[in-house]
Design an enzyme around this catalytic site. Structure first.
Site, PDB file in Angstrom:
ATOM      1  N   SER A 137       0.877  -1.179   0.000  1.00 30.25           N
ATOM      2  CA  SER A 137       0.000   0.000   0.000  1.00 30.25           C
ATOM      3  C   SER A 137       0.904   1.216   0.000  1.00 30.25           C
ATOM      4  O   SER A 137       2.018   1.160   0.542  1.00 30.25           O
ATOM      5  CB  SER A 137      -0.874   0.027   1.257  1.00 30.25           C
ATOM      6  OG  SER A 137      -1.464   1.311   1.441  1.00 30.25           O
ATOM      7  N   TYR A 150      -2.768   0.737  10.599  1.00 27.59           N
ATOM      8  CA  TYR A 150      -2.714   0.175   9.243  1.00 27.59           C
ATOM      9  C   TYR A 150      -1.378   0.530   8.599  1.00 27.59           C
ATOM     10  O   TYR A 150      -0.721  -0.325   7.993  1.00 27.59           O
ATOM     11  CB  TYR A 150      -3.875   0.730   8.412  1.00 27.59           C
ATOM     12  CG  TYR A 150      -3.924   0.224   6.994  1.00 27.59           C
ATOM     13  CD1 TYR A 150      -4.381  -1.060   6.715  1.00 27.59           C
ATOM     14  CD2 TYR A 150      -3.522   1.028   5.925  1.00 27.59           C
ATOM     15  CE1 TYR A 150      -4.438  -1.536   5.408  1.00 27.59           C
ATOM     16  CE2 TYR A 150      -3.568   0.565   4.620  1.00 27.59           C
ATOM     17  CZ  TYR A 150      -4.029  -0.716   4.365  1.00 27.59           C
ATOM     18  OH  TYR A 150      -4.071  -1.183   3.075  1.00 27.59           O
TER      19      TYR A 150
END
Length: 227
Positions: A137, A150
């Site tokens: 990501s 996250y």
């Protein structure tokens, strides 16, 4: 890389981005193995797509060993292994985060990716070649206020991926850093700007396009401004 007749395993691929990758690989002529920890979903989607589906929980290395053994028994050498399975938790400050959800996310995002890489490396070393693609990501590339947990999981696997890349010569290890996509990972907690996110098909096409290059980018960043 010519993807035709390559044997490709994709974790977390019965829906969303993983499923789109599976469709595109199949369109390229690859033999695809899809995966999820939901047996009914695996059976349904594999039948719909006409591919091999294997139920396995990425947080359990022995189940991923079963997955790769099933794939190898059916198709032979595993050419491409994609660690795609992942979880997300809603935005919050670090001190307000639900740590039970954080631990569950780390089990999938960090240990799941590590488990997948380990089983793939073992099999690929038997053959002396192979490609591992870790879907990370762009949260691994910068700080993300209100998304610290996250972000931490993605920084962890970014470091892991860079390290195993340097450990291995014959096995290629690629990182993909997508920006926000319109996937089901958000559940009913979609961010306010969800409608501005990238379409999964467009991002998946970039991954395929990169792998087909004579010299693919080792670290592929995909954001809305470079689609």
């Amino acid at each position: 890389m010519n993807l035709k007749e390559k044997n490709v395993v994709i974790t977390g691929s019965t829906k969303g981005f993983g499923r789109e990758l599976a469709i595109l690989f199949k369109n390229e002529g690859a033999r695809v193995v899809i995966n999820s920890n939901n047996k009914e979903e695996v059976e349904r989607v594999s039948k719909e797509m006409g591919v091999l589906g294997v139920c396995a929980d990425v947080t359990k290395e022995e189940e991923l060993t079963h997955l790769i053994n099933e794939a190898k028994e059916r198709f032979g050498q595993i050419d491409v292994w994609i660690n795609n399975a992942g979880l997300w938790i809603p935005h919050s400050t670090a001190e307000e985060a639900d740590m039970e959800s954080v631990r569950k996310m780390f089990e999938v995002n960090v240990f799941g990716l590590i488990n997948g890489s380990r089983v793939a490396l073992r099999k690929m070393k038997e053959n002396g070649s192979g490609v591992i693609v870790n879907i990370i990501s762009d949260s691994a590339l910068d700080s993300r206020p209100m998304s610290s947990m996250y972000c931490a999981s993605k920084w962890a696997v970014h470091g892991f991926t860079k390290s195993i890349r340097d450990e291995n010569n014959n096995i290629k290890v690629f990182s993909v850093f997508p920006g926000p996509m319109k996937t089901e990972i958000f559940g009913d907690k979609k961010p306010d700007n969800f409608d501005d996110f990238m379409e999964v098909k467009n991002v998946a096409e970039k991954v395929i396009e990169n792998l087909k290059k004579e010299t693919p980018e080792e670290e592929l960043v995909i954001q809305k401004n470079n689609l």
